[in-house]
Every structure is written in structure tokens, then in C-alpha cells.
Design an enzyme around this catalytic site. Structure first.
Site, PDB file in Angstrom:
ATOM      1  N   HIS A  54       0.874  -1.173   0.000  1.00 40.12           N
ATOM      2  CA  HIS A  54       0.000   0.000   0.000  1.00 40.12           C
ATOM      3  C   HIS A  54       0.916   1.230   0.000  1.00 40.12           C
ATOM      4  O   HIS A  54       2.000   1.172   0.580  1.00 40.12           O
ATOM      5  CB  HIS A  54      -0.834  -0.057   1.280  1.00 40.12           C
ATOM      6  CG  HIS A  54      -1.931   0.949   1.375  1.00 40.12           C
ATOM      7  ND1 HIS A  54      -1.703   2.271   1.695  1.00 40.12           N
ATOM      8  CD2 HIS A  54      -3.265   0.824   1.210  1.00 40.12           C
ATOM      9  CE1 HIS A  54      -2.869   2.907   1.732  1.00 40.12           C
ATOM     10  NE2 HIS A  54      -3.825   2.063   1.437  1.00 40.12           N
ATOM     11  N   ASP A  89       2.855  -4.565   8.007  1.00 37.35           N
ATOM     12  CA  ASP A  89       1.639  -3.779   7.838  1.00 37.35           C
ATOM     13  C   ASP A  89       0.447  -4.737   7.944  1.00 37.35           C
ATOM     14  O   ASP A  89       0.149  -5.474   7.005  1.00 37.35           O
ATOM     15  CB  ASP A  89       1.693  -3.091   6.470  1.00 37.35           C
ATOM     16  CG  ASP A  89       0.376  -2.422   6.096  1.00 37.35           C
ATOM     17  OD1 ASP A  89      -0.582  -2.489   6.896  1.00 37.35           O
ATOM     18  OD2 ASP A  89       0.310  -1.848   4.990  1.00 37.35           O
ATOM     19  N   GLN A  99      -4.811  -5.089   6.899  1.00 40.50           N
ATOM     20  CA  GLN A  99      -5.818  -6.015   6.348  1.00 40.50           C
ATOM     21  C   GLN A  99      -5.766  -7.381   7.034  1.00 40.50           C
ATOM     22  O   GLN A  99      -6.465  -8.306   6.618  1.00 40.50           O
ATOM     23  CB  GLN A  99      -5.592  -6.231   4.844  1.00 40.50           C
ATOM     24  CG  GLN A  99      -5.740  -5.002   3.990  1.00 40.50           C
ATOM     25  CD  GLN A  99      -7.175  -4.517   3.894  1.00 40.50           C
ATOM     26  OE1 GLN A  99      -8.125  -5.216   4.231  1.00 40.50           O
ATOM     27  NE2 GLN A  99      -7.340  -3.288   3.459  1.00 40.50           N
ATOM     28  N   LYS A 157     -10.677  -0.166   9.899  1.00 34.18           N
ATOM     29  CA  LYS A 157     -10.844  -1.341   9.032  1.00 34.18           C
ATOM     30  C   LYS A 157     -11.309  -2.558   9.812  1.00 34.18           C
ATOM     31  O   LYS A 157     -11.380  -3.657   9.288  1.00 34.18           O
ATOM     32  CB  LYS A 157      -9.531  -1.634   8.310  1.00 34.18           C
ATOM     33  CG  LYS A 157      -9.170  -0.485   7.379  1.00 34.18           C
ATOM     34  CD  LYS A 157      -8.175  -0.860   6.338  1.00 34.18           C
ATOM     35  CE  LYS A 157      -7.950   0.356   5.443  1.00 34.18           C
ATOM     36  NZ  LYS A 157      -6.898   0.157   4.486  1.00 34.18           N
ATOM     37  N   CYS A 160      -4.565   2.571  -3.932  1.00 37.98           N
ATOM     38  CA  CYS A 160      -3.397   3.056  -3.201  1.00 37.98           C
ATOM     39  C   CYS A 160      -2.210   2.119  -3.370  1.00 37.98           C
ATOM     40  O   CYS A 160      -1.422   1.918  -2.440  1.00 37.98           O
ATOM     41  CB  CYS A 160      -3.684   3.247  -1.714  1.00 37.98           C
ATOM     42  SG  CYS A 160      -4.985   4.399  -1.378  1.00 37.98           S
TER      43      CYS A 160
HETATM   44  C1  LIG Z   1      -5.801   0.799   4.439  1.00 34.87           C
HETATM   45  C2  LIG Z   1      -4.426   0.273   4.419  1.00 34.87           C
HETATM   46  C3  LIG Z   1      -3.351   1.025   4.904  1.00 34.87           C
HETATM   47  C4  LIG Z   1      -3.501   2.440   5.377  1.00 34.87           C
HETATM   48  O1  LIG Z   1      -4.370   2.547   6.439  1.00 34.87           O
HETATM   49  P1  LIG Z   1      -4.840   4.008   6.918  1.00 34.87           P
HETATM   50  O2  LIG Z   1      -5.845   3.690   7.953  1.00 34.87           O
HETATM   51  O3  LIG Z   1      -5.427   4.668   5.721  1.00 34.87           O
HETATM   52  O4  LIG Z   1      -3.639   4.693   7.425  1.00 34.87           O
HETATM   53  C5  LIG Z   1      -2.105   0.466   4.884  1.00 34.87           C
HETATM   54  N1  LIG Z   1      -1.915  -0.765   4.432  1.00 34.87           N
HETATM   55  C6  LIG Z   1      -2.915  -1.532   3.966  1.00 34.87           C
HETATM   56  C7  LIG Z   1      -2.623  -2.906   3.492  1.00 34.87           C
HETATM   57  C8  LIG Z   1      -4.198  -1.032   3.951  1.00 34.87           C
HETATM   58  O5  LIG Z   1      -5.194  -1.779   3.465  1.00 34.87           O
END
Ligand SMILES: *Cc1c(COP(=O)(O)O)cnc(C)c1O
Length: 401
Positions: free
Chosen positions: A119, A195, A198, A221, A359
Site C-alpha cells: 500500500h 503492515d 488487512q 478497518k 493506493c
Molecule cells: C488501508 C491500508 C493502509 C492504510 O491505512 P490508513 O488507515 O489509511 O492509514 C495500509 N496498508 C494496507 C494494506 C491497507 O489496506
């Protein structure tokens, strides 16, 4: 399968907007009443600043706020609650590490290794910091099937200070073999940032098992409020890191010419924190636990399989990627229909999907496309949503293709 009729009763948006087919949870999730109420109850019943008030409502606010740290420690099996830092988002968590750790530890002899699957929020901060520190930013390659090519990872980990990569892809749903990769990085003395934006909402994550140095995720999320994210960091590393932002809360002692820092995690939480949102995140975790993260994962697996089966029957359908271990995210295009037009037409049937580059523009380059549509599922979705999606796509393709 989960009882979605029952679950949707908890989400007021489904009462407000009859017939809503929400298939964009990879972007942000809907909120249950209990989370909305917990935010509102903070403001109406015990609104006060945290960590400083010497009166009852201030103590209650502090206790509710700090109890979420313990909830996260338990939910994700974090070794120590002092390793849980509240931020505004996954993006801010990554930037915190980039600025606080990156600026003083990266140089021309070591760099950051990311993947072509990231992302933008786990990519752009590293581009900025690499330029500032004259360090190299390198990529683990992505294959068209939506998985990473890890054949040369041992070589790529040389001259690397930090490996920063995604747990579950927001484009393909690919669940990367994180434990194996973190072990490999550790054996080479390379730090790891995962990260989990998800991952945490969709399957059980055990931080003590993964044993990475940094792990990030976002509240919004996982049925929580916007404006709250989390950074989990290894205590010994966090203690050595410089602060990210300076201000109130994060200090121990301040004189005219010098200040000393508070202990972790508060060293990294400058200023009045996002109290209401943190409390809402705590309620979101309770909500997920009440349904069971394993049940949510199973439910999503069934939706994913049904979704792939049904979508692939549509004429002109192109589904991208086919990772064997994946979450409930399906990227696709319909021949001769731009994904933006598709999303606009689906909206007239109250169907919400994402269209664009998600993104993650480097992924689109690997696929050789500029944009795609994406349907993503969560605990409130069911097979009818997929049937409606398919019907609406077929109808739209007849008009536009
Ligand atoms: C949504 C997302 C982000 C960013 O999250 P924010 O809440 O917008 O900071 C980073 N990595 C992944 C894989 C995402 O899906």
C-alpha cells in the site's frame, strides 16, 4: 456461515439505507451501534483529558483509555502492554517508525526492503526517508499471480536495515508467509515492520509468535472509528528510539533548555490523544471477539470462494491474481468497461465497490493495467450481496461494453 441478518441489525447503516450492498470493507468498514455508542458515551458521560485529571471523570477517561492497551495486548498476544502505541492510523504508525527509527539508523550502507505489493502508506514514507538518509530502497518482486517472488530474498536481505512488508494485501488478498520471512530477516540481523491493516480485522494474529519488531494496523478497518491506529513495537527498540512528535504527555521533565522523555509508550503519544476513538477501538475489539475471529475468517473464506465462482462465470470477466492463501478481496475488470464507470453504474443499484489503483500503483504496473474494480467482504456480507453484484455487473456490461 455467520447469521448476517442478525449481525446487520447491529449496524445502523443497514437500517438507514435499505438494500445497501457494501463491498468495500478493504477501504473502510461499517460501524456497529455499540462502537458508535461508546464514542458518544465518552463525550456525553465522562469527557475529560487523560493522564492528568485529579477528578473522577478524568480518572474514568484514563482508565477506559488505558484499558484498551490491555485489550490489544490480549487480542494480539503482545508480550507487554507498554509496546502498544496509539496513533491516528496505520499510515501514521509507519511514519513514526520511518522518522524516529529510520532517520537515525538508515545510511548509505543499509536500506529498506519493501515489496511491490505494498500500500502507498508502506512505500511513500520509505521513499522520503531513503532520500533523506541516502539509503537504498529496494523491492521484493511481485508476480502476476498476486504472490511475491521470494527466490532471492536471502540475497536481498543483505545490506538491509529494515524489511517493511504487508501481511495481507489490500489488492489481491494474498496472505504472505510472514513468520517464515521474519525468521529469515532475524537470522540476518534485519529489523521487520509488518503492515497488518488487512490482517488484524480478518484473522487471528499472534504478535508473540510472529516476533517482528514493528506491527501496525488501523481501527477503521475493523469496525472501529476512524482516527485511531496502533503501532506495536519491540520494547528494547522503542526505548532507544527518539520521539516522533514533541509536546505534552510525552515528557518527563522540561526546563528552558532541555527536556527528558516519558517512558514508552507515552514517549510516542505527544499531546492530547484521540481518546474517544481509542475507546471506540476497544469496543470494536470486544465486538469482534463476541463473534469470534475464527468464525469471521471462515465466513469470509466461504464468501470468497462463492464470489470467485460466481464472478468468473460472467462473460468478459478478468480476475487478477490467484494466491492460494488469501483473504476475501477480489480485484477484477470487465472487458471494455472502465472500472470507474462500472463502480458508478453499480452505485445506482446501491452496490459499493472500489475502483482505481487501490493506493498501490506499483501493483497496477506489474499487472499492466491502470485501474481495476475490487470487491471486498466482511462479517456483514452474505451470498445475496454477491448475487446482487453479479446481476448488476451483467446488466452494466450489456449497457457499456
Ligand atoms: C488501508 C491500508 C493502509 C492504510 O491505512 P490508513 O488507515 O489509511 O492509514 C495500509 N496498508 C494496507 C494494506 C491497507 O489496506
Amino acid at each position: 456461515m455467520l447469521n448476517t441478518n442478525h449481525i446487520r441489525k447491529e449496524f445502523p447503516i443497514y437500517q438507514e439505507r435499505e438494500g445497501l450492498v457494501y463491498l468495500d470493507s478493504a477501504s473502510t468498514t461499517q460501524k456497529p451501534q455499540c462502537v458508535i455508542d461508546s464514542v458518544s458515551s465518552f463525550y456525553s458521560n465522562y469527557n475529560a483529558n487523560v493522564h492528568r485529571a485529579l477528578y473522577e471523570i478524568g480518572e474514568k477517561a484514563t482508565n477506559e483509555f488505558e484499558s484498551v492497551r490491555l485489550k490489544i495486548k490480549k487480542f494480539l498476544k503482545v508480550p507487554d502492554s507498554h509496546e502498544v502505541i496509539f496513533t491516528r492510523s496505520s499510515t501514521e504508525s509507519i511514519n513514526l517508525v520511518a522518522y524516529s527509527w529510520g532517520i537515525s539508523n538508515l545510511n548509505k550502507d543499509n536500506g529498506v526492503l519493501v515489496t511491490e505489493m505494498e500500500h502507498h502508506s508502506n512505500l511513500v514514507p520509505w521513499q522520503i526517508i531513503s532520500e533523506r538518509t541516502s539509503s537504498k530502497l529496494r523491492y521484493l518482486p511481485l508476480e502476476k499471480n498476486g504472490t511475491l517472488d521470494l527466490s532471492s530474498i536471502e540475497i536481498d536481505l543483505n545490506e538491509t536495515g529494515l524489511l517493511a512488508m504487508v501481511h495481507q494485501s489490500n489488492v489481491f488478498g494474498t496472505i504472505n508467509p510472514i513468520s517464515k520471512i521474519v525468521d529469515l530477516a532475524k537470522s540476518k540481523g534485519v529489523l521487520t515492520l509488518i503492515d497488518g491493516a488487512q490482517a488484524v480485522p480478518h484473522f487471528a494474529v499472534d504478535i508473540s509468535k510472529i516476533d517482528c519488531d514493528f506491527y501496525v494496523f488501523s481501527g477503521h478497518k475493523m469496525v472501529g472509528p476512524t482516527g485511531v491506529g496502533v503501532l506495536i513495537g519491540r520494547k528494547t527498540i522503542l526505548e532507544k528510539m527518539d520521539p516522533f512528535l514533541g509536546g505534552g504527555e510525552m515528557i518527563n521533565n522540561v526546563t528552558m533548555d532541555k527536556s527528558t522523555w516519558n517512558e514508552i509508550p507515552w514517549k510516542f503519544e505527544a499531546g492530547t490523544p484521540n481518546i474517544a476513538q481509542v475507546i471506540g477501538l476497544g469496543r470494536a475489539i470486544e465486538f469482534i471477539e463476541s463473534i469470534g475471529i475464527k468464525n469471521i475468517q471462515q465466513h469470509e473464506d466461504q464468501l470468497l470462494n462463492y464470489g470467485i465462482d460466481e464472478l468468473s462465470k460472467i462473460e468478459g470477466m478478468e480476475l487478477y491474481g490467484n494466491p492460494s492463501n488469501r483473504g476475501a478481496v477480489i480485484p477484477f475488470n470487465i472487458q471494455n468497461v472502465h472500472s470507474h464507470d462500472l463502480a458508478k453504474f453499480l452505485d445506482t443499484d446501491k452496490i459499493c465497490i472500489r475502483a482505481g489503483h487501490h493506493c498501490a500503483q506499483p501493483i497496477m504496473n506489474v499487472l499492466g493495467i491502470s485501474a481495476s474494480a475490487r470487491a471486498s467482504f466482511y462479517l456483514y456480507n452474505d451470498a445475496h450481496d454477491i448475487d446482487n453484484l453479479v446481476k448488476s455487473i451483467v446488466k452494466t456490461a450489456k449497457i457499456l461494453a
